[in-house]
Design a protein around this motif. Sequence first.
Motif, short mmCIF file in Angstrom:
data_model
loop_
_atom_site.label_atom_id
_atom_site.label_comp_id
_atom_site.label_asym_id
_atom_site.label_seq_id
_atom_site.Cartn_x
_atom_site.Cartn_y
_atom_site.Cartn_z
N ALA A 419 46.28 83.10 96.37
CA ALA A 419 45.07 82.28 96.49
C ALA A 419 45.08 81.05 95.58
CB ALA A 419 43.83 83.12 96.18
N ALA A 420 45.80 81.11 94.48
CA ALA A 420 45.81 79.98 93.53
C ALA A 420 46.25 78.71 94.24
CB ALA A 420 46.74 80.28 92.36
N ARG A 421 45.56 77.62 93.95
CA ARG A 421 45.88 76.36 94.62
C ARG A 421 47.25 75.83 94.19
NH1 ARG A 421 40.27 76.17 93.72
NH2 ARG A 421 39.11 76.05 95.69
N SER A 422 47.65 76.15 92.97
CA SER A 422 48.96 75.74 92.48
C SER A 422 49.42 76.75 91.44
CB SER A 422 48.87 74.33 91.87
OG SER A 422 50.16 73.85 91.55
N TRP A 423 50.71 77.05 91.44
CA TRP A 423 51.26 78.06 90.53
C TRP A 423 52.54 77.54 89.89
CZ3 TRP A 423 55.55 81.67 92.03
CH2 TRP A 423 55.86 82.57 91.00
N LEU A 424 52.65 77.79 88.59
CA LEU A 424 53.84 77.39 87.81
C LEU A 424 54.31 78.60 87.02
CD1 LEU A 424 55.75 75.17 86.58
CD2 LEU A 424 54.00 74.88 84.81
N HIS A 425 55.57 78.95 87.17
CA HIS A 425 56.19 80.05 86.43
C HIS A 425 57.30 79.49 85.55
CE1 HIS A 425 58.52 83.58 85.44
NE2 HIS A 425 59.51 83.21 86.23
N VAL A 426 57.29 79.85 84.26
CA VAL A 426 58.30 79.36 83.32
C VAL A 426 58.94 80.56 82.62
CG1 VAL A 426 58.85 77.71 81.51
CG2 VAL A 426 56.82 77.35 82.93
N ASP A 427 60.27 80.63 82.68
CA ASP A 427 61.06 81.73 82.11
C ASP A 427 61.64 81.25 80.78
OD1 ASP A 427 62.80 83.81 81.56
OD2 ASP A 427 63.69 83.87 83.57
N ILE A 428 60.86 81.38 79.70
CA ILE A 428 61.26 80.83 78.41
C ILE A 428 62.12 81.81 77.62
CG2 ILE A 428 59.17 79.41 78.31
CD1 ILE A 428 58.12 81.34 76.13
N TYR A 429 62.77 81.31 76.58
CA TYR A 429 63.51 82.15 75.64
C TYR A 429 62.66 82.45 74.40
CZ TYR A 429 67.62 83.99 73.17
OH TYR A 429 68.52 84.79 72.51
N GLY A 430 61.92 81.44 73.94
CA GLY A 430 60.99 81.64 72.83
C GLY A 430 61.67 81.81 71.48
N TRP A 431 62.90 81.36 71.36
CA TRP A 431 63.67 81.61 70.14
C TRP A 431 64.71 80.51 69.95
CZ3 TRP A 431 62.79 85.39 66.61
CH2 TRP A 431 63.78 85.68 65.66
N THR A 432 64.88 80.07 68.71
CA THR A 432 65.95 79.13 68.36
C THR A 432 67.05 79.91 67.65
OG1 THR A 432 64.39 77.27 68.15
CG2 THR A 432 66.53 77.04 67.08
N PRO A 433 68.20 80.12 68.31
CA PRO A 433 69.24 80.96 67.70
C PRO A 433 69.90 80.32 66.48
CG PRO A 433 69.58 80.69 70.08
CD PRO A 433 68.53 79.71 69.67
N LYS A 434 70.01 79.01 66.47
CA LYS A 434 70.63 78.29 65.37
C LYS A 434 69.77 77.08 65.05
CE LYS A 434 74.98 76.12 63.94
NZ LYS A 434 76.35 75.74 64.38
N ALA A 435 69.42 76.92 63.77
CA ALA A 435 68.48 75.87 63.38
C ALA A 435 68.96 74.49 63.81
CB ALA A 435 68.27 75.90 61.87
N LYS A 436 68.01 73.70 64.27
CA LYS A 436 68.23 72.30 64.62
C LYS A 436 67.10 71.48 64.00
CE LYS A 436 68.21 73.17 69.09
NZ LYS A 436 68.20 74.64 69.11
N GLY A 443 61.46 82.20 65.96
CA GLY A 443 60.51 82.01 67.05
C GLY A 443 60.25 80.55 67.34
N GLU A 444 60.10 80.22 68.62
CA GLU A 444 59.94 78.81 68.99
C GLU A 444 58.83 78.62 70.03
OE1 GLU A 444 59.60 75.84 68.27
OE2 GLU A 444 61.70 75.57 67.68
N CYS A 445 58.22 77.47 69.93
CA CYS A 445 57.21 77.01 70.89
C CYS A 445 57.94 76.28 72.00
CB CYS A 445 56.21 76.11 70.18
SG CYS A 445 54.82 75.58 71.20
N GLN A 446 58.02 76.90 73.16
CA GLN A 446 58.73 76.31 74.30
C GLN A 446 57.79 76.17 75.49
OE1 GLN A 446 62.21 78.90 74.92
NE2 GLN A 446 63.49 77.16 74.38
#
Length: 460
Positions: A419-436, A443-446
């Motif tokens: 029913a939703a007029r628009s749908w967005l699915h995001v498959d995140i990792y949520g993690w930075t394995p090596k600092a940049k 943990g990361e904001c993605q």
Amino acid sequence: MHAIFQSASDQPSTPISFVTRSNWDAVRAGLPDAAQRFATASGYSGKPGQYLALPTADGDIGHVLFGLDEPGAKGHDPFRPGALPDLLPAGVYRFADPPHDTRLAALAFALGAYKFGRYRKAEPPAVKLVPPDGIDPVAIGRVADAAALARDLINTPSNDMGPAELADAAQALAMRFGATFSTIVGDDLVTRNFPLIHAVGMASVRAPRLIEFCWGDPAHPKVTLVGKGVCFDTGGLDLKPSGAMLIMKKDMGGAANVLALAAMIMDAGLKLRLRVLIPAVENSVAGNAMRPLDIFASRKGPTVEIGNTDAEGRLVLADALAYADEETPDLLIDLGTLTGAARVALGPDLPPYYTNDEALALDVARHAKAENDPLWRMPLWGPYDSWLDSKVATINNAPSGGFAGSITCALFLQRFVEAARSWLHVDIYGWTPKAKPGRPEGGECQAARAIFALLSERYG
């Protein structure tokens, strides 16, 4: 205003010049003679990430040089200035000349000052930045604070971040902005028709729950955020190997990033009616754990055969998405740390996203690039939908074969959104394995920053 920023009138500030190999001669020519000689003697060349503090005659720091890569160069990183907070001595600084993207540089500076200090002393760098001209420090601070919230939640180990603690964090955020808050806990999930959420979480001594809060004017467009809140994932009876379990505290990264996105939305006062749904569970091993080939009903109705107990995230999201879909939102967005297949395809830094809304897809791509919050569109490839078929149930949560795992996960979730007029699915990792630069290990904001920019454009 974020704590990293300081008014130019408060105290003197030290200039930072951004250097590239092509502009180094011009930058050097503008320095005092003694500073030019010091830079030459130090072998400074302006290569990306190269830092040099130039002393004054009395030994103080009079100027800072920091190397950037050329725009368009291979590996160009707009967040490279995010390395500065860990390089600079205590003090107040300002950009002497604009970097390639001043807003992203200031944001990176703020993001780079993050430290996770819950369990051992980790004071943030004692540096301040005078906000560059034309930059809104409140807007940048809003994003940096939300990113810190996501990082803190993900970095907290599971013994202190179970379903109840995640609910407490969501409630604290909801109360901060006057949102209405509720939870459905334990066996009440069965009574209230959330059987898949209950099935995933029933083996843990920490009761599963569905977290919900609502904010904003009901007359405004309805935007619903759904975040995967698996606070620890053993894999269930299809047990993960120990190496794969090491960072499973991050499996609630979808929920953490949904809360970060909600914080930005509410703090900015966007003109939308926000609804947040987080199925919060722990996927544990016990005598009552769900088993491979068990079959469960779903909230929406289709029965689900358990092809693999380690494909639990899509199960809890399925019930939550079906619940969200019942009120026909204008935009339904879900975030989750869902598949290793997404990492195999695109790595940890580039989450795939899925939508059949072409305008939304283009907007996501545009804002992801502008915000340096990378996302890459993947197809909801219809011919693979039959791979989800089960011989004994409506659908299988993890079809055999191993191909296209992120796509089949997205197709599984699509079955629960109509029913939703628009749908967005995001498959995140949520993690930075090596600092940049601007992105410490952990943990990361993605995706949240890009989606917030999109929502700000539409509903600001």
